[in-house]
Design a protein around this motif. Sequence first.
Motif, PDB file in Angstrom:
ATOM      1  N   ASP A  95       0.812  -1.213   0.000  1.00 27.54           N
ATOM      2  CA  ASP A  95       0.000   0.000   0.000  1.00 27.54           C
ATOM      3  C   ASP A  95       0.843   1.259   0.000  1.00 27.54           C
ATOM      4  O   ASP A  95       0.322   2.355   0.150  1.00 27.54           O
ATOM      5  CB  ASP A  95      -0.947   0.007   1.211  1.00 27.54           C
ATOM      6  CG  ASP A  95      -0.189   0.068   2.513  1.00 27.54           C
ATOM      7  OD1 ASP A  95       1.058   0.055   2.491  1.00 27.54           O
ATOM      8  OD2 ASP A  95      -0.849   0.133   3.573  1.00 27.54           O
ATOM      9  N   GLY A  96       2.166   1.115  -0.123  1.00 26.50           N
ATOM     10  CA  GLY A  96       2.999   2.305  -0.238  1.00 26.50           C
ATOM     11  C   GLY A  96       3.450   2.865   1.081  1.00 26.50           C
ATOM     12  O   GLY A  96       4.036   3.939   1.115  1.00 26.50           O
ATOM     13  N   GLY A  97       3.218   2.182   2.233  1.00 25.18           N
ATOM     14  CA  GLY A  97       3.711   2.664   3.514  1.00 25.18           C
ATOM     15  C   GLY A  97       2.622   3.285   4.360  1.00 25.18           C
ATOM     16  O   GLY A  97       1.467   3.383   3.960  1.00 25.18           O
ATOM     17  N   ILE A  98       2.997   3.693   5.560  1.00 21.97           N
ATOM     18  CA  ILE A  98       2.062   4.259   6.520  1.00 21.97           C
ATOM     19  C   ILE A  98       2.515   5.666   6.872  1.00 21.97           C
ATOM     20  O   ILE A  98       3.713   5.912   7.075  1.00 21.97           O
ATOM     21  CB  ILE A  98       2.009   3.383   7.800  1.00 21.97           C
ATOM     22  CG1 ILE A  98       1.587   1.952   7.431  1.00 21.97           C
ATOM     23  CG2 ILE A  98       1.050   3.958   8.819  1.00 21.97           C
ATOM     24  CD1 ILE A  98       1.587   1.008   8.595  1.00 21.97           C
ATOM     25  N   SER A  99       1.570   6.575   6.999  1.00 24.91           N
ATOM     26  CA  SER A  99       1.908   7.951   7.351  1.00 24.91           C
ATOM     27  C   SER A  99       2.131   8.065   8.847  1.00 24.91           C
ATOM     28  O   SER A  99       1.678   7.212   9.626  1.00 24.91           O
ATOM     29  CB  SER A  99       0.764   8.878   6.937  1.00 24.91           C
ATOM     30  OG  SER A  99      -0.387   8.611   7.711  1.00 24.91           O
ATOM     31  N   PRO A 100       2.831   9.121   9.285  1.00 22.81           N
ATOM     32  CA  PRO A 100       3.030   9.298  10.732  1.00 22.81           C
ATOM     33  C   PRO A 100       1.724   9.350  11.506  1.00 22.81           C
ATOM     34  O   PRO A 100       1.626   8.819  12.613  1.00 22.81           O
ATOM     35  CB  PRO A 100       3.795  10.625  10.808  1.00 22.81           C
ATOM     36  CG  PRO A 100       4.482  10.741   9.495  1.00 22.81           C
ATOM     37  CD  PRO A 100       3.564  10.123   8.491  1.00 22.81           C
ATOM     38  N   GLU A 101       0.695  10.003  10.942  1.00 24.69           N
ATOM     39  CA  GLU A 101      -0.587  10.115  11.645  1.00 24.69           C
ATOM     40  C   GLU A 101      -1.208   8.744  11.882  1.00 24.69           C
ATOM     41  O   GLU A 101      -1.838   8.487  12.911  1.00 24.69           O
ATOM     42  CB  GLU A 101      -1.560  10.992  10.843  1.00 24.69           C
ATOM     43  CG  GLU A 101      -1.185  12.464  10.789  1.00 24.69           C
ATOM     44  CD  GLU A 101      -0.002  12.742   9.863  1.00 24.69           C
ATOM     45  OE1 GLU A 101       0.303  11.856   9.023  1.00 24.69           O
ATOM     46  OE2 GLU A 101       0.617  13.812   9.985  1.00 24.69           O
ATOM     47  N   GLU A 102      -1.040   7.825  10.908  1.00 24.53           N
ATOM     48  CA  GLU A 102      -1.597   6.489  11.058  1.00 24.53           C
ATOM     49  C   GLU A 102      -0.870   5.693  12.133  1.00 24.53           C
ATOM     50  O   GLU A 102      -1.443   4.782  12.740  1.00 24.53           O
ATOM     51  CB  GLU A 102      -1.527   5.752   9.717  1.00 24.53           C
ATOM     52  CG  GLU A 102      -2.465   6.331   8.665  1.00 24.53           C
ATOM     53  CD  GLU A 102      -2.252   5.691   7.303  1.00 24.53           C
ATOM     54  OE1 GLU A 102      -3.246   5.293   6.671  1.00 24.53           O
ATOM     55  OE2 GLU A 102      -1.084   5.598   6.874  1.00 24.53           O
ATOM     56  N   HIS A 109      18.984   0.767  28.069  1.00 23.89           N
ATOM     57  CA  HIS A 109      17.727   0.511  27.382  1.00 23.89           C
ATOM     58  C   HIS A 109      17.996  -0.331  26.146  1.00 23.89           C
ATOM     59  O   HIS A 109      19.069  -0.243  25.535  1.00 23.89           O
ATOM     60  CB  HIS A 109      17.055   1.813  26.948  1.00 23.89           C
ATOM     61  CG  HIS A 109      16.385   2.548  28.060  1.00 23.89           C
ATOM     62  ND1 HIS A 109      17.093   3.216  29.053  1.00 23.89           N
ATOM     63  CD2 HIS A 109      15.065   2.729  28.355  1.00 23.89           C
ATOM     64  CE1 HIS A 109      16.243   3.775  29.888  1.00 23.89           C
ATOM     65  NE2 HIS A 109      15.008   3.498  29.481  1.00 23.89           N
ATOM     66  N   GLN A 110      17.028  -1.148  25.779  1.00 24.29           N
ATOM     67  CA  GLN A 110      17.066  -1.871  24.505  1.00 24.29           C
ATOM     68  C   GLN A 110      16.168  -1.112  23.534  1.00 24.29           C
ATOM     69  O   GLN A 110      14.984  -0.904  23.799  1.00 24.29           O
ATOM     70  CB  GLN A 110      16.572  -3.305  24.676  1.00 24.29           C
ATOM     71  CG  GLN A 110      16.752  -4.160  23.428  1.00 24.29           C
ATOM     72  CD  GLN A 110      16.309  -5.589  23.638  1.00 24.29           C
ATOM     73  OE1 GLN A 110      15.133  -5.839  23.886  1.00 24.29           O
ATOM     74  NE2 GLN A 110      17.248  -6.518  23.571  1.00 24.29           N
ATOM     75  N   CYS A 111      16.740  -0.700  22.394  1.00 22.29           N
ATOM     76  CA  CYS A 111      16.046   0.186  21.466  1.00 22.29           C
ATOM     77  C   CYS A 111      15.751  -0.543  20.165  1.00 22.29           C
ATOM     78  O   CYS A 111      16.496  -1.439  19.739  1.00 22.29           O
ATOM     79  CB  CYS A 111      16.886   1.432  21.170  1.00 22.29           C
ATOM     80  SG  CYS A 111      17.424   2.303  22.660  1.00 22.29           S
ATOM     81  N   SER A 112      14.663  -0.137  19.526  1.00 23.53           N
ATOM     82  CA  SER A 112      14.298  -0.701  18.237  1.00 23.53           C
ATOM     83  C   SER A 112      13.690   0.395  17.381  1.00 23.53           C
ATOM     84  O   SER A 112      13.062   1.328  17.905  1.00 23.53           O
ATOM     85  CB  SER A 112      13.299  -1.851  18.422  1.00 23.53           C
ATOM     86  OG  SER A 112      12.932  -2.390  17.169  1.00 23.53           O
ATOM     87  N   ILE A 113      13.882   0.306  16.071  1.00 26.34           N
ATOM     88  CA  ILE A 113      13.311   1.284  15.151  1.00 26.34           C
ATOM     89  C   ILE A 113      12.784   0.550  13.933  1.00 26.34           C
ATOM     90  O   ILE A 113      13.372  -0.440  13.470  1.00 26.34           O
ATOM     91  CB  ILE A 113      14.343   2.355  14.759  1.00 26.34           C
ATOM     92  CG1 ILE A 113      13.634   3.553  14.119  1.00 26.34           C
ATOM     93  CG2 ILE A 113      15.420   1.800  13.841  1.00 26.34           C
ATOM     94  CD1 ILE A 113      14.488   4.793  14.066  1.00 26.34           C
ATOM     95  N   THR A 114      11.643   0.996  13.424  1.00 26.88           N
ATOM     96  CA  THR A 114      11.012   0.398  12.264  1.00 26.88           C
ATOM     97  C   THR A 114      10.673   1.492  11.268  1.00 26.88           C
ATOM     98  O   THR A 114      10.141   2.542  11.650  1.00 26.88           O
ATOM     99  CB  THR A 114       9.739  -0.368  12.655  1.00 26.88           C
ATOM    100  OG1 THR A 114      10.078  -1.387  13.594  1.00 26.88           O
ATOM    101  CG2 THR A 114       9.090  -0.999  11.443  1.00 26.88           C
ATOM    102  N   ALA A 115      10.993   1.255   9.985  1.00 26.78           N
ATOM    103  CA  ALA A 115      10.659   2.194   8.918  1.00 26.78           C
ATOM    104  C   ALA A 115       9.427   1.689   8.183  1.00 26.78           C
ATOM    105  O   ALA A 115       9.325   0.505   7.865  1.00 26.78           O
ATOM    106  CB  ALA A 115      11.834   2.334   7.957  1.00 26.78           C
ATOM    107  N   PHE A 116       8.473   2.607   7.913  1.00 24.24           N
ATOM    108  CA  PHE A 116       7.242   2.247   7.222  1.00 24.24           C
ATOM    109  C   PHE A 116       7.276   2.841   5.814  1.00 24.24           C
ATOM    110  O   PHE A 116       7.363   4.067   5.648  1.00 24.24           O
ATOM    111  CB  PHE A 116       6.016   2.759   7.979  1.00 24.24           C
ATOM    112  CG  PHE A 116       5.828   2.109   9.318  1.00 24.24           C
ATOM    113  CD1 PHE A 116       5.131   0.920   9.437  1.00 24.24           C
ATOM    114  CD2 PHE A 116       6.358   2.692  10.460  1.00 24.24           C
ATOM    115  CE1 PHE A 116       4.961   0.325  10.668  1.00 24.24           C
ATOM    116  CE2 PHE A 116       6.184   2.094  11.695  1.00 24.24           C
ATOM    117  CZ  PHE A 116       5.489   0.904  11.798  1.00 24.24           C
ATOM    118  N   GLY A 117       7.178   1.973   4.838  1.00 19.42           N
ATOM    119  CA  GLY A 117       7.158   2.405   3.449  1.00 19.42           C
ATOM    120  C   GLY A 117       8.529   2.325   2.808  1.00 19.42           C
ATOM    121  O   GLY A 117       9.550   2.190   3.464  1.00 19.42           O
ATOM    122  N   SER A 118       8.531   2.421   1.488  1.00 17.74           N
ATOM    123  CA  SER A 118       9.788   2.415   0.740  1.00 17.74           C
ATOM    124  C   SER A 118       9.652   3.387  -0.434  1.00 17.74           C
ATOM    125  O   SER A 118       8.947   3.105  -1.413  1.00 17.74           O
ATOM    126  CB  SER A 118      10.090   1.004   0.230  1.00 17.74           C
ATOM    127  OG  SER A 118      11.306   0.975  -0.496  1.00 17.74           O
TER     128      SER A 118
END
Length: 523
Positions: A407-414, A500-509
């Motif tokens: 679907d092309g990724g997710i917006s920050p608001e979503e 702390h254990q940190c994680s990051i996820t990117a939405f969309g490409s």
Amino acid sequence: MYKLTVVAGPTRGATFAVASGETTLGRQTGNSITLASSKVSKRHCTVRVVDTDVTLTDLGSSNGTFVNGELTKQKKLKVGDRIGVGEYIFELSKPMVRAPAPMAVMRPSSVQQSAAFTTGVTSVTQHQEPTDLPGKIFWTIENKLMPFLYGLAFKNEWRVLVIALMSTLVLGNLVLSVYPVLEQNQQNLINEMKKRASFIAKQIAEKNSQFLAARMETKTDIGSIDSAEGVRIAYLTDVEGRILAPANKMNQYVSSGPEGAVMSRARIQYRKGLEVGMSEVSDDVVVAIEPIRVLSTQLGRNVTIGLAVASLDAGSVKIDLGEVGVTYSKSLIFTALFGGLISFLIYRVTLKPLEVLNDDMDKVLKGEISQITHEFKFEELNPLWAIIRSALQRIPKQGSEGEAHLDGGISPEEVIGPLRALGASNRFAVMVLDANRKIVFVNANFEEATGIRADSVQGQDVASVARDQSLSPFLNDLMDRAANGVDSVIEDTEFSGVAHQCSITAFGSPPKCYLFYAVRAEG
């Protein structure tokens, strides 16, 4: 500024501020800290703070004041000392001074408050305890009982907690229903014994009143009443307690045992003019006394010249412990069976909506249905259904030839919407950045961990607002790796010296937004 926290006693968990100067503790209204207990004196003790010195002084209390278990008249205190005042045990502490939090943080939303409770963590700032009884009950349940139950829920299976609560209900019902019935039954038996004892005493009085009136004491007699079943004694005495009948006890005095105690009180009452009989229970003995009264020509009124006394052994009609055990056992068995049935029904009714949700999620992922159903009336789970429905709609679906359609990724608001709906659980520090790596959302835990405040970072770079200069390069490295196709990047770092254990996820490409979250490392 110091504080005293009740670590044991009727108001366990309550905290009182101790400012510079003198703080008084006592039962009487007007003290700085009022303690409603009969074991606390009106003015029990004082705590005086002068600069860094804290001194405790006992004010001559009846039960004394204790410091770390030792009786104390006056003692200098240090942080961590425990002070015993009646039923209360206080611990002296000195809270860390914090900068005032922004208004946005000090007034959390109702969703955030709900999330705080669901994680078993009590908010630092609690509402003031109400003064009305219903309010106090609900306040105590919400602030004392529920945090305890939430803690149990995190450590035990849900069904175990339900079984424990139902077992408590069964035992509570047993105590509150069966025991009062047994007590009432016992009281009814005692009342019947009082009536019987009074009847026996009246028989003795009626049979011998004419002889006492004629001063023919040698003709008085009680017959075989004293040998009747359950009768301890049956006497006819004068007002002083001297026995007139039966003949084998004549001229002895009733001065000992329960009968002697009751007669001693009765003589006082009859000398004051009491005209009717009386009965009392003393040491499991029912004692009834009936006065014999005649007209005194000198005084011109009736006077008491003799007493008919009868006593019965109340212990003979007490419910046997074996009978009590059988009664309790029967009630326990039937109540436990009924409680077990109700527990099973509650378990199944609660589990069914989750089973339906699980099946629908599986069908949506397989492409059999377009979205999950929502047929059950379970208002508390509405936010969960909405979030899952929204998330499932964004997951790539399998086409007819097995190819995924993105679907092309997710917006920050979503991304932010579900986080706010869930309250961003107290366990995680969360931050959302847009495609340009500008901050668009941080939660309260992220603020506490990093010092980056929500009210001043919207649209800002991490580098321009971070106190720790290493935070920006660290995040940029994680975002670079996530943008290059790594599903989820996990790294360890420290915030304010805490791992702390940190994680990051990117939405969309290319990425439309980044979700960063951190959790305090175990140990």
